[in-house]
Scaffold this motif. Sequence first.
Motif, PDB file in Angstrom:
ATOM      1  N   ARG A   2     -18.822 -14.637  35.387  1.00  0.00           N
ATOM      2  CA  ARG A   2     -18.853 -13.502  36.329  1.00  0.00           C
ATOM      3  C   ARG A   2     -18.194 -13.868  37.657  1.00  0.00           C
ATOM      4  O   ARG A   2     -17.469 -13.064  38.248  1.00  0.00           O
ATOM      5  N   LEU A  10     -15.098 -11.774  39.338  1.00  0.00           N
ATOM      6  CA  LEU A  10     -15.120 -11.217  40.694  1.00  0.00           C
ATOM      7  C   LEU A  10     -13.957 -11.756  41.516  1.00  0.00           C
ATOM      8  O   LEU A  10     -13.342 -11.021  42.303  1.00  0.00           O
ATOM      9  N   GLY A  62     -10.915  -9.867  41.049  1.00  0.00           N
ATOM     10  CA  GLY A  62     -10.963  -8.478  41.467  1.00  0.00           C
ATOM     11  C   GLY A  62     -11.517  -7.537  40.427  1.00  0.00           C
ATOM     12  O   GLY A  62     -11.378  -6.308  40.548  1.00  0.00           O
ATOM     13  N   MET A  63     -12.154  -8.102  39.398  1.00  0.00           N
ATOM     14  CA  MET A  63     -12.761  -7.266  38.358  1.00  0.00           C
ATOM     15  C   MET A  63     -14.172  -6.880  38.769  1.00  0.00           C
ATOM     16  O   MET A  63     -14.784  -7.501  39.639  1.00  0.00           O
ATOM     17  N   ASP A  64     -14.704  -5.868  38.092  1.00  0.00           N
ATOM     18  CA  ASP A  64     -16.039  -5.382  38.430  1.00  0.00           C
ATOM     19  C   ASP A  64     -17.145  -6.270  37.878  1.00  0.00           C
ATOM     20  O   ASP A  64     -18.203  -6.415  38.484  1.00  0.00           O
ATOM     21  N   ASN A  65     -16.906  -6.877  36.714  1.00  0.00           N
ATOM     22  CA  ASN A  65     -17.945  -7.673  36.063  1.00  0.00           C
ATOM     23  C   ASN A  65     -17.328  -8.582  35.003  1.00  0.00           C
ATOM     24  O   ASN A  65     -16.121  -8.531  34.753  1.00  0.00           O
ATOM     25  N   GLU A  66     -18.193  -9.412  34.393  1.00  0.00           N
ATOM     26  CA  GLU A  66     -17.714 -10.361  33.382  1.00  0.00           C
ATOM     27  C   GLU A  66     -17.257  -9.674  32.112  1.00  0.00           C
ATOM     28  O   GLU A  66     -16.426 -10.212  31.366  1.00  0.00           O
ATOM     29  N   GLU A  67     -17.803  -8.480  31.817  1.00  0.00           N
ATOM     30  CA  GLU A  67     -17.386  -7.775  30.608  1.00  0.00           C
ATOM     31  C   GLU A  67     -15.889  -7.500  30.603  1.00  0.00           C
ATOM     32  O   GLU A  67     -15.212  -7.645  29.584  1.00  0.00           O
ATOM     33  N   GLU A  68     -15.368  -7.101  31.752  1.00  0.00           N
ATOM     34  CA  GLU A  68     -13.945  -6.794  31.850  1.00  0.00           C
ATOM     35  C   GLU A  68     -13.102  -8.025  31.550  1.00  0.00           C
ATOM     36  O   GLU A  68     -12.090  -7.947  30.837  1.00  0.00           O
TER      37      GLU A  68
END
Length: 283
Positions: free
Chosen positions: A48, A52, A55-61
């Motif tokens: 995670r 971050l 620049g992603m929202d969460n680890e899933e992305e």
Amino acid sequence: MSRSYIIGVDIGGTFTDCVAVDDEGTLTLGKASSTPSDFAVGVLEAVRSVALALGMDNEEELLRETRLFYHASTVADNTLITRTGAKTGIIATKGFGDAFLMMRGGITLGLPEEEAAHEAALRKPDPFVPRRLVREVTERVDHSGRVLVQLNTEEALESIKDLVDEGVDSIAVSLLWSVSNEIHESATAEMIRREYPGVFVSLSSETAPFAGEYERTATTVVNSYIGPTITRYLANLQGLLRDKGLTNRLLIMQAYGGVLGVEDAGKRAVGSIEAGPAAGVSA
């Protein structure tokens, strides 16, 4: 255009580190505290932190865009150091049940000079398997792999039952010269898996296929001792990663510098000991 990533995660005693490499070779680093109560939590937190940073929202992305996920950990090391592995039994060739306890005789082997100089003050470590959990079976294979005495299957079944009645969760099978012919070890494993499918099994002919009776048995015992813990941990981690979006295989780093899939890494758990440093050298 979306990018794909290669991720490497290593669990250390204090921190869990994550490195992500994109298609252009750009590195992104992340870190989280290791979580001994459930190491998988620290792995996800480290992933995670990288997501971050990207620049992603969460680890899933990030996990959805991951094409390779490599993992090394101290789970095996911690299990040995804290002596919290499975209750393990040994099945050995009749007459050779004490080989694991006798070791190589000299207690100074492998010690630094300052310790070896004071041999009288040294003591052998307590074995992971006490003598009461060692069973001997009638069988004999010679150094060329020729069967001299067939495996006594009734004796083997009784030995297996005795160990299970003693409460063992794991059995290490190490028969004489199985490195030249594994037929009796394989037959013993088949009995264990048929009669007691919940018991973890390690065969010396698979785990440590080399000459040297003590070394082969000791390696197989360690594999059996940590195997159930490693298997549970990896299955849990793989499930969590898949739930979070990882569609590709989780690859487990081995101390020889290669990788194995989750199932094989569980069977050959001993290979995960000190795998992190090996990964660094390989890299």
